[in-house]
Every structure is written in structure tokens, then in C-alpha cells.
Design a protein around this motif. Structure first.
Motif, mmCIF file in Angstrom:
data_model
loop_
_atom_site.group_PDB
_atom_site.id
_atom_site.type_symbol
_atom_site.label_atom_id
_atom_site.label_comp_id
_atom_site.label_asym_id
_atom_site.label_seq_id
_atom_site.Cartn_x
_atom_site.Cartn_y
_atom_site.Cartn_z
ATOM 1 N N GLU A 278 -2.319 -15.478 -8.242
ATOM 2 C CA GLU A 278 -0.899 -15.136 -8.211
ATOM 3 C C GLU A 278 -0.433 -14.892 -6.784
ATOM 4 O O GLU A 278 0.660 -15.320 -6.390
ATOM 5 C CB GLU A 278 -0.638 -13.899 -9.069
ATOM 6 C CG GLU A 278 -0.721 -14.126 -10.568
ATOM 7 C CD GLU A 278 -0.274 -12.896 -11.336
ATOM 8 O OE1 GLU A 278 0.699 -12.244 -10.902
ATOM 9 O OE2 GLU A 278 -0.900 -12.593 -12.351
ATOM 10 N N ALA A 279 -1.237 -14.197 -6.018
ATOM 11 C CA ALA A 279 -0.885 -13.926 -4.617
ATOM 12 C C ALA A 279 -0.772 -15.230 -3.842
ATOM 13 O O ALA A 279 0.147 -15.403 -3.027
ATOM 14 C CB ALA A 279 -1.926 -13.018 -3.980
ATOM 15 N N ALA A 280 -1.677 -16.164 -4.092
ATOM 16 C CA ALA A 280 -1.636 -17.455 -3.400
ATOM 17 C C ALA A 280 -0.363 -18.218 -3.754
ATOM 18 O O ALA A 280 0.230 -18.886 -2.892
ATOM 19 C CB ALA A 280 -2.872 -18.278 -3.760
ATOM 20 N N ASP B 62 -2.406 -0.573 3.066
ATOM 21 C CA ASP B 62 -3.598 -0.056 3.740
ATOM 22 C C ASP B 62 -4.524 -1.191 4.151
ATOM 23 O O ASP B 62 -5.098 -1.179 5.253
ATOM 24 C CB ASP B 62 -4.347 0.910 2.817
ATOM 25 C CG ASP B 62 -3.662 2.266 2.711
ATOM 26 O OD1 ASP B 62 -2.841 2.590 3.591
ATOM 27 O OD2 ASP B 62 -3.946 3.000 1.738
ATOM 28 N N ALA B 63 -4.675 -2.183 3.270
ATOM 29 C CA ALA B 63 -5.545 -3.318 3.579
ATOM 30 C C ALA B 63 -4.997 -4.127 4.754
ATOM 31 O O ALA B 63 -5.764 -4.576 5.630
ATOM 32 C CB ALA B 63 -5.693 -4.210 2.352
ATOM 33 N N GLY C 156 2.332 -2.428 -8.874
ATOM 34 C CA GLY C 156 1.835 -1.079 -8.648
ATOM 35 C C GLY C 156 0.714 -0.976 -7.626
ATOM 36 O O GLY C 156 -0.041 0.003 -7.638
ATOM 37 N N ARG C 157 0.616 -1.953 -6.703
ATOM 38 C CA ARG C 157 -0.477 -1.952 -5.724
ATOM 39 C C ARG C 157 0.046 -2.044 -4.287
ATOM 40 O O ARG C 157 -0.682 -2.449 -3.380
ATOM 41 C CB ARG C 157 -1.434 -3.135 -5.986
ATOM 42 C CG ARG C 157 -1.952 -3.251 -7.394
ATOM 43 C CD ARG C 157 -2.780 -2.050 -7.816
ATOM 44 N NE ARG C 157 -4.033 -1.951 -7.067
ATOM 45 C CZ ARG C 157 -4.905 -0.956 -7.236
ATOM 46 N NH1 ARG C 157 -4.643 0.029 -8.086
ATOM 47 N NH2 ARG C 157 -6.025 -0.934 -6.548
ATOM 48 N N VAL D 78 -6.539 -9.586 -2.936
ATOM 49 C CA VAL D 78 -7.618 -9.337 -3.905
ATOM 50 C C VAL D 78 -8.286 -7.994 -3.614
ATOM 51 O O VAL D 78 -8.567 -7.213 -4.528
ATOM 52 C CB VAL D 78 -8.654 -10.486 -3.865
ATOM 53 C CG1 VAL D 78 -9.869 -10.143 -4.722
ATOM 54 C CG2 VAL D 78 -8.014 -11.783 -4.347
ATOM 55 N N GLU D 79 -8.511 -7.698 -2.336
ATOM 56 C CA GLU D 79 -9.104 -6.410 -1.958
ATOM 57 C C GLU D 79 -8.238 -5.253 -2.429
ATOM 58 O O GLU D 79 -8.741 -4.165 -2.750
ATOM 59 C CB GLU D 79 -9.287 -6.331 -0.445
ATOM 60 C CG GLU D 79 -10.386 -7.221 0.111
ATOM 61 C CD GLU D 79 -10.524 -7.089 1.610
ATOM 62 O OE1 GLU D 79 -10.095 -6.045 2.154
ATOM 63 O OE2 GLU D 79 -11.061 -8.007 2.247
ATOM 64 N N ALA D 80 -6.930 -5.474 -2.484
ATOM 65 C CA ALA D 80 -5.993 -4.431 -2.907
ATOM 66 C C ALA D 80 -5.845 -4.363 -4.423
ATOM 67 O O ALA D 80 -5.053 -3.556 -4.928
ATOM 68 C CB ALA D 80 -4.633 -4.677 -2.262
ATOM 69 N N GLY D 81 -6.582 -5.199 -5.145
ATOM 70 C CA GLY D 81 -6.545 -5.141 -6.600
ATOM 71 C C GLY D 81 -5.562 -6.083 -7.251
ATOM 72 O O GLY D 81 -5.267 -5.947 -8.445
#
Length: 247
Positions: free
Chosen positions: A150-152, A118-119, A111-112, A142-145
């Protein structure tokens, strides 16, 4: 009503077109009934992962001098700033965007997606530090919440969400899209290019008023599929890159 937007982070007209579309959406009376989904489109799937300065790339692509390429980039910056967007007027770079698209699909599941998009645009077009710098994508997640670990993990696995990216690109190809941004409303109405706000407003109204299924048609395009010279000529990026503004 669903609006799907095919775009690439390397495309400045996608950055500008998103802002114009969002202005139209803000004043659309049925805004709360509109779902916006961002889809993947790579301008150059074969681009190297190492970042390269944009101005020399423009010069090489179109066979023009560096001064002309710099002027073209400045005209795009003028268009961006007219929409209230920050734009780095020198030093912008570009690289392979496949990992960005994979990460956007990961963000959508959490949901982000809009926040990450945008980031990514901000990092690529408005900030001194390259969006393609090592470790930068995880930071932007991380900036996007999103959860950084997990992203890594997603970024470390080249197969993660790769099929989803390719499915988006295959769908765009099946619809006849050869450039971005490309907006599709309820799989019935297509808008190509960073069109003026009024064009997006008219498309939203037309799609809302004609919700029974009708064939996909194009709004704001000429006979040969390019942006209408009377509205947004050149405000689209294709597989060979972004058109150089001549005005």
C-alpha cells in the motif's frame, strides 16, 4: 486538547524539538487528554529529489567555508545528543521531502503517523543509509507497521495525499509560520522553534488552563518573529534553510 506540530524531515531542529516537546508532554499531568497531530511543512519545495550532502549545502547557503559548515553541523549534533538522540556526524544528506509528507498523511489514516515520523527522522539523522535512497521510504513504512504494498502504491502516485500536504502548508502560512518546528495548541497558542523543555511545559499548562477560545499568541518568540535570543535562538528552520548556530 490538540497539539499540532508543523515540521520537515530535513530540519534537524524539528528532530530535536520533537524530543524536547515529548519530554514536556511526559510530565504533563493531563497527558492522556492531549492529541498530537503532525503537519506538513517543506523547507524547500523546489529541492531536487536526488540526495545531496548537507555540509556543502550549508556552506553554499550561508557563504561560509566547508570547515565552518561542518562545525555548525557538529554543534547541532551536540544538541541532538544532549536530548538522547542519535545523530550522524558526517555524511548526512538532504533532498525533496514532499513524498515523505504524503506518506505521513497515509500513515495517519492508519494510526501509524508517529511511528513513521520516528522512522524517517532516525533514517535521516542517525543512519548511514540515506532516507532518500530508492525504495527506502517503502522500507521505512514497513518498519513503522504499515503495509509495504500500500505504501508503494501511495509513493507511485504523485497525487496521493498531495492536497493534504498543501492544505497543511497553507494553514501554516495563514497562521504566520515562516519556519519550523512550529507547535500550535488548540489553535490558540503558538510555540516557535526547538524551545527548552520548560517552555513547552509552560505552554501546555497555559493552554490547558485557558481552554476558552482566545487569540493565537506566540510563546518564545521575539518582536520580529524569531526564536527568543534568551532561550532558543537559531533553533528553527525557515524557507531558506536552518539557521547556523553561532555558539
Amino acid at each position: 486538547m490538540r497539539v499540532e506540530i508543523w515540521s520537515d524531515i530535513n530540519c534537524p531542529w524539528c528532530y530535536i524539538g520533537k524530543a524536547r516537546f515529548e519530554r514536556a508532554l511526559e510530565r504533563f499531568p493531563h497527558r492522556e487528554a492531549v492529541e498530537v497531530v503532525h503537519r506538513s511543512f517543506e523547507l524547500d519545495p523546489r529541492a531536487p529529489h536526488e540526495a545531496r550532502p548537507v555540509v556543502p549545502l550549508i556552506a553554499a547557503k550561508y557563504g561560509i567555508g566547508l570547515e565552518q559548515a561542518e562545525a555548525a553541523e557538529q554543534r547541532i549534533a551536540d544538541n541532538a545528543e544532549a536530548e538522547g538522540l542519535a545523530y550522524l556526524r558526517s555524511g548526512r544528506d538532504a533532498a525533496n521531502s514532499f513524498d515523505m509528507h504524503r506518506l505521513l498523511h497515509f500513515a495517519a489514516e492508519h494510526g501509524r503517523q508517529a511511528e513513521l515520523l520516528d522512522a524517517l527522522y532516525r533514517a535521516n539523522f542517525a543512519e548511514e543509509r540515506s532516507a532518500f535512497a530508492p525504495g527506502r521510504l517503502a522500507e521505512l513504512a514497513v518498519e513503522a507497521g504499515l503495509d509495504g504494498a500500500e505504501a508503494a502504491r501511495v509513493l507511485a502516485d504523485p497525487d496521493a495525499y498531495a492536497e493534504a500536504v498543501r492544505e497543511d502548508e497553507a494553514t501554516a502560512s495563514a497562521m504566520g509560520a515562516t519556519g519550523v518546528p512550529f507547535f500550535v495548541l488548540d489553535r490558540r497558542l503558538g510555540v516557535s522553534g526547538a524551545q527548552p523543555v520548560d517552555t513547552f511545559t509552560a505552554a501546555l499548562e497555559q493552554a490547558w488552563d485557558s481552554r476558552p477560545v482566545v487569540p493565537l499568541v506566540a510563546v518564545g518568540t521575539g518582536e520580529n518573529g524569531g526564536a527568543d535570543s534568551g532561550s532558543a535562538a537559531g533553533e528553527v528552520c525557515g524557507p531558506d534553510g536552518c539557521a547556523v548556530p553561532q555558539h
